[in-house]
Design a protein around this motif. Structure first.
Motif, PDB file in Angstrom:
ATOM      1  N   TYR A  59       9.050  25.945 -22.182  1.00 56.41           N
ATOM      2  CA  TYR A  59       8.088  25.229 -21.337  1.00 56.41           C
ATOM      3  C   TYR A  59       7.344  26.138 -20.526  1.00 56.41           C
ATOM      4  N   THR A  60       6.013  25.905 -20.276  1.00 54.34           N
ATOM      5  CA  THR A  60       5.810  26.786 -18.908  1.00 54.34           C
ATOM      6  C   THR A  60       5.049  25.538 -17.966  1.00 54.34           C
ATOM      7  N   GLY A  61       4.393  26.142 -16.918  1.00 57.24           N
ATOM      8  CA  GLY A  61       4.116  25.283 -15.925  1.00 57.24           C
ATOM      9  C   GLY A  61       5.211  25.063 -14.764  1.00 57.24           C
ATOM     10  N   GLY A  62       5.084  24.003 -14.578  1.00 54.78           N
ATOM     11  CA  GLY A  62       6.714  23.804 -13.549  1.00 54.78           C
ATOM     12  C   GLY A  62       6.294  23.919 -12.020  1.00 54.78           C
ATOM     13  N   ASP A  63       5.055  23.992 -11.470  1.00 56.67           N
ATOM     14  CA  ASP A  63       4.840  24.170 -10.065  1.00 56.67           C
ATOM     15  C   ASP A  63       4.052  23.113  -9.685  1.00 56.67           C
ATOM     16  N   GLU A  64       4.050  21.833 -10.103  1.00 54.54           N
ATOM     17  CA  GLU A  64       3.326  20.752  -9.544  1.00 54.54           C
ATOM     18  C   GLU A  64       4.326  19.624  -9.444  1.00 54.54           C
ATOM     19  N   PHE A  65       4.097  18.915  -7.974  1.00 50.65           N
ATOM     20  CA  PHE A  65       4.842  17.865  -7.815  1.00 50.65           C
ATOM     21  C   PHE A  65       4.306  16.663  -7.176  1.00 50.65           C
ATOM     22  N   ILE A  66       4.628  15.273  -7.497  1.00 51.25           N
ATOM     23  CA  ILE A  66       3.979  14.058  -6.988  1.00 51.25           C
ATOM     24  C   ILE A  66       4.995  13.698  -5.931  1.00 51.25           C
ATOM     25  N   PHE A  67       4.344  13.091  -5.134  1.00 51.64           N
ATOM     26  CA  PHE A  67       4.910  12.343  -3.919  1.00 51.64           C
ATOM     27  C   PHE A  67       4.385  10.974  -3.837  1.00 51.64           C
ATOM     28  N   LEU A  86       0.802  -1.250  -0.058  1.00 49.57           N
ATOM     29  CA  LEU A  86      -0.037  -0.049  -0.121  1.00 49.57           C
ATOM     30  C   LEU A  86       0.833   1.269   0.188  1.00 49.57           C
ATOM     31  N   PHE A  87       0.708   2.186  -0.992  1.00 53.95           N
ATOM     32  CA  PHE A  87       1.274   3.559  -0.893  1.00 53.95           C
ATOM     33  C   PHE A  87       0.235   4.539  -1.075  1.00 53.95           C
ATOM     34  N   HIS A  88       0.616   5.703  -0.839  1.00 54.22           N
ATOM     35  CA  HIS A  88      -0.346   6.846  -1.360  1.00 54.22           C
ATOM     36  C   HIS A  88       0.404   8.015  -1.949  1.00 54.22           C
ATOM     37  N   LEU A  89      -0.323   8.512  -2.929  1.00 54.42           N
ATOM     38  CA  LEU A  89       0.063   9.347  -3.981  1.00 54.42           C
ATOM     39  C   LEU A  89      -0.407  10.830  -3.393  1.00 54.42           C
ATOM     40  N   ILE A  90       0.584  11.702  -3.487  1.00 51.24           N
ATOM     41  CA  ILE A  90       0.056  13.345  -3.137  1.00 51.24           C
ATOM     42  C   ILE A  90       0.526  14.087  -4.451  1.00 51.24           C
ATOM     43  N   LEU A  91      -0.350  14.994  -4.851  1.00 55.28           N
ATOM     44  CA  LEU A  91      -0.099  15.963  -5.955  1.00 55.28           C
ATOM     45  C   LEU A  91      -0.106  17.290  -5.288  1.00 55.28           C
ATOM     46  N   ILE A  92       0.754  17.981  -5.297  1.00 57.31           N
ATOM     47  CA  ILE A  92       0.843  19.430  -5.004  1.00 57.31           C
ATOM     48  C   ILE A  92       0.925  20.377  -6.188  1.00 57.31           C
ATOM     49  N   ASP A  93       0.001  21.354  -6.108  1.00 59.98           N
ATOM     50  CA  ASP A  93       0.146  22.517  -6.854  1.00 59.98           C
ATOM     51  C   ASP A  93       0.445  23.877  -6.214  1.00 59.98           C
ATOM     52  N   LEU A  94       1.635  24.564  -6.496  1.00 57.28           N
ATOM     53  CA  LEU A  94       2.056  25.746  -5.858  1.00 57.28           C
ATOM     54  C   LEU A  94       1.007  26.766  -6.387  1.00 57.28           C
ATOM     55  N   ASP A  95       0.371  27.519  -5.299  1.00 53.71           N
ATOM     56  CA  ASP A  95      -0.651  28.571  -5.427  1.00 53.71           C
ATOM     57  C   ASP A  95       0.022  29.795  -6.221  1.00 53.71           C
ATOM     58  N   LYS A  96      -0.454  30.512  -7.452  1.00 52.49           N
ATOM     59  CA  LYS A  96       0.014  31.607  -7.958  1.00 52.49           C
ATOM     60  C   LYS A  96       1.327  31.910  -8.037  1.00 52.49           C
TER      61      LYS A  96
END
Length: 292
Positions: free
Chosen positions: A181-189, A118-128
């Motif tokens: 490229y654009t974006g670049g403020d999202e991370f997965i753990f 069992l694992f868990h995934l986390i998606l983080i998106d930095l605001d603004k």
């Protein structure tokens, strides 16, 4: 030339010169020794001929051996260099070129080769975060996203993995002139263990980012690092596509809140762990608006 080959060549040269000198100075004795009267070939001449031919053959084979050995050594060195280049190329393929942390390609590989636990995934998106790019330029945005990513990455614990989501291509050619490229403020753990492990992790990340917001190179941008996030379980039989889709849909729930940090997790799963890990969930609720 290798020392052994050099010494052998010198030995052959000295022996040859000595033989020529002896042949010239002792010609009559040598002739009488090898060609006695009334004999076509003598035993000493026969033995000498065998020894001479054998010596020549040995020297030729010895020279050919070392020539091939040198070629083999060069080929072996070239092969090692090629393998090193291939490894470097593979590393570059799996690393995000802005932040220096594992990218989405590496995430997919790890997903497909993870232990059946069992694992868990986390998606983080930095605001603004786009405000930095607009006000200070994309180079400054890259610098800050690199600081954030590296600070989180070096403090990861055992059974915790971090990945940078792939950049999205700009549709506008004019924008691509300035930045490919654009974006670049999202991370997965990728967090091993039950839900409370992931909830505790996201709370720890928030504290790290809160401290990071106080750094001078971040403070000067007047940017407070905040984020929206989603936590979803990753079961042993979940495929990459299924898990990624599940994570994206969960994040939509968290992103509905625009004015504060919101984290989405499944409250039905929380009930199984709340009694023994209530402090983890309570601490998380103090930090986030929870949509569960």
């Amino acid at each position: 030339m290798e020392p052994r080959k050099l010494i052998s060549s010198i030995g052959v040269f000295i022996a040859t010169v000595t033989g020529i000198i002896l042949f010239v100075t002792e010609y009559d004795k040598i002739k009488k020794f090898f060609f006695p009267e009334n004999q076509v070939i003598s035993l000493p001449l026969y033995l000498f001929s065998i020894a001479a031919i054998g010596s020549v053959i040995c020297y030729v084979m010895y020279s050919l051996y070392y020539r091939e050995k040198e070629k083999h050594a060069k080929t072996k060195t070239d092969l090692i260099n090629i393998k090193s280049l291939l490894l470097d190329s593979e590393r570059l393929r799996l690393i995000d070129f802005v932040t220096g942390i594992p990218n989405q390609v590496k995430f997919k590989i790890d997903m497909e080769n993870r232990p059946k636990e069992l694992f868990h995934l986390i998606l983080i998106d930095l605001d603004k975060f786009g405000v930095i790019n607009k006000k200070r330029g994309f180079q400054k945005g890259d610098d800050i996203i690199r600081i954030i990513a590296q600070d989180l990455f070096i403090k990861m614990r055992r059974d915790e993995e971090m990945y940078k989501l792939s950049y999205k291509m700009e549709e506008s050619f004019v924008k691509r002139v300035y930045r490919k490229y654009t974006g670049g403020d999202e991370f997965i753990f990728l967090i091993k263990g039950p839900q409370y492990e992931a909830v505790g992790f996201i709370t720890r990340v928030q504290k790290q980012l809160s401290q990071l917001s106080k750094r001078e190179d971040v403070l000067e941008l007047d940017y407070k690092i905040q984020f929206h996030a989603a936590i979803v379980p990753l079961y042993p039989n979940d495929t990459y596509d299924l898990a990624y889709d599940k994570l994206q849909r969960a994040y939509v729930q968290a992103a509905e809140e625009k004015d504060g940090m919101r984290v989405f997790w499944d409250s039905r799963v929380e009930l199984d762990y709340y009694k023994s890990h209530s402090f983890i969930y309570d601490n998380a609720r103090k930090e986030f608006l929870v949509n569960s």
